[in-house]
Write an enzyme that holds these catalytic residues in place. Structure first.
Site, PDB file in Angstrom:
ATOM      1  N   LYS A 101       0.917  -1.208  -0.024  1.00 18.43           N
ATOM      2  CA  LYS A 101       0.052  -0.062   0.070  1.00 18.43           C
ATOM      3  C   LYS A 101       0.938   1.289  -0.176  1.00 18.43           C
ATOM      4  CE  LYS A 101      -4.483  -1.426   1.553  1.00 18.43           C
ATOM      5  NZ  LYS A 101      -5.631  -1.435   2.295  1.00 18.43           N
ATOM      6  N   LYS A 123      -6.918  -9.323  -6.873  1.00 15.89           N
ATOM      7  CA  LYS A 123      -8.028  -9.655  -6.278  1.00 15.89           C
ATOM      8  C   LYS A 123      -9.072  -8.405  -6.369  1.00 15.89           C
ATOM      9  CE  LYS A 123      -7.670  -7.649  -1.563  1.00 15.89           C
ATOM     10  NZ  LYS A 123      -8.142  -7.598  -0.346  1.00 15.89           N
ATOM     11  N   LYS A 178     -12.013  -2.783  -3.300  1.00 17.69           N
ATOM     12  CA  LYS A 178     -12.852  -1.637  -3.029  1.00 17.69           C
ATOM     13  C   LYS A 178     -11.913  -0.381  -3.789  1.00 17.69           C
ATOM     14  CE  LYS A 178     -14.456  -2.269   1.517  1.00 17.69           C
ATOM     15  NZ  LYS A 178     -13.141  -2.349   2.086  1.00 17.69           N
TER      16      LYS A 178
END
Ligand code: AQP
Length: 348
Positions: free
Chosen positions: A115, A207, A210
């Site tokens: 991230k 994957k 969101k």
């Protein structure tokens, strides 16, 4: 709810509309756990601000996530449903654990590295600290088990290490023989069944998420039927005829067939047999219909819940009270073990 059942705790971040991955990989399994476990489910809003966020959306996403828990079948009579930031003990235990957790344990977390890479220079200390907050969430409730997907295994391992090595071994109360006794319960992973990993509609190797900027990559639980049909129609395919599981060269076939098996309720074997020689042009409408039908009752219950905001507020207030009763007790135990002077309101 029986206290003799093993306790589990889990949550989803209110970082946007929940999608099929969140449902099939997490919430659907929580619904079943209610029969066998003492279940705590929170909306982890404090985690949601570890990446840049929009204040105008946070409260709405928190409400919609909680409402979706209920719409998917989480029963507030049997589960404690609450918002993480409503229980102050999460932040306080996080601070205490921060001071006991070695920095290099956090620096090697894969999710942090991934991230952080996406965010360039604007990485918050909160992102590094994410797994310590997660450890606080779990340890506060003396959870026996934590449902984890592949991506969260490393974080659970960290929570176990913090509990065992940094708290219990150093600050656990001493028994009659001088040995330290556990101060906090060390949770076990609960590995869940099929459907654990739903992949993106536009790339079968990453994957469903969101935060993927491409909305066509996911089906959200609140997408209307026409949009679901459109997204499935445009989903990435391959040139081969027939759907199959387990072919590493065909991740999209594996993913979409897996979705069909789950959403139609047919199961993997029957779905694989049914679609073994089917072309994409026949398969996609079938998958679209199964998806629309599976989501229809969820969307209906969601609309009902949102039309009565007082009901959701009440569920969350009751959840907060039940969660606080457990969390405050654990926090008091840790504060005492670490040597804090009890304040007037904490005279226990
Ligand atoms: N694609 C997925 N397949 C199966 N399970 C999934 N989960 C998420 N995506 C999939 C599971 O949903 C739970 C809650 O996830 P989260 O919102 O707390 O964080 P996440 O895993 O980071 O989910 P997203 O959608 O990818 O969110 P963003 O994009 O905001 O980071 C977890 O149990 C997770 O395993």
């Amino acid at each position: 709810m029986s206290s003799t059942r093993p306790r589990v705790l889990s949550g989803v971040q209110p970082t946007g509309a929940l999608h099929l991955g969140n449902w099939l990989g997490a919430i659907r399994n929580w619904v079943d756990l209610q029969d066998s476990h003492d279940t705590f489910f929170c909306v982890v809003d404090l985690h949601a601000i570890t990446v840049p966020h929009d204040p105008a959306r946070l409260a709405e996403d928190t409400r919609s996530t909680a409402a979706l828990y209920l719409a998917c079948g989480i029963d507030p009579q049997r589960s404690t449903v609450f918002v993480q930031s409503h229980v102050g003990a999460h932040s306080e235990l996080c601070w205490l654990l921060n001071c006991l957790t070695p920095l290099n344990w956090l620096e090697r977390m894969i999710q942090f590295k991934e991230k952080a890479l996406k965010q360039g220079s604007d990485v918050s200390a909160g992102l590094l600290d994410y797994p310590v907050l997660m450890a606080a969430d779990i340890l506060l409730y003396d959870a026996d088990q934590v449902p984890v997907g592949e991506d969260q295994k490393q974080h659970l391992e960290l929570a176990r290490d913090i509990a065992q090595q940094r708290l219990n071994a150093r600050f656990g109360p001493k028994g009659p023989d001088g040995e330290r006794m556990p101060l906090l319960k060390v949770p076990e992973p609960l590995i869940l069944k099929e459907g654990a990993r739903v992949m993106s509609l536009t790339d079968g190797r990453s994957k469903m998420s969101k935060s993927d900027p491409n909305e066509a990559s996911r089906i959200t639980l609140l997408d209307p039927p026409e949009l679901i049909t459109k997204k499935i129609k445009r989903a990435k395919t391959d040139p081969q005829l027939g759907l199959e599981f387990g072919n590493p060269e065909r991740p999209e076939a594996d993913n979409l067939l897996g979705l069909y098996a789950l959403l139609s309720g047919r199961g993997r074997e029957a779905a694989a047999a049914e679609c073994a020689s089917m072309g994409w042009g026949s398969f996609k409408p079938l998958l679209a219909e199964a998806t629309v039908e599976a989501l229809r009752p969820v969307q209906q219950r969601y609309a009902e819940l949102r039309s009565d905001p007082g009901r959701l507020d009440q569920v969350l207030a009751e959840g907060q009270a039940r969660a606080e009763a457990v969390a405050d007790d654990t926090l008091a135990r840790v504060r005492q073990a670490l040597g804090f002077l009890p304040g007037p309101a904490r005279n226990r």
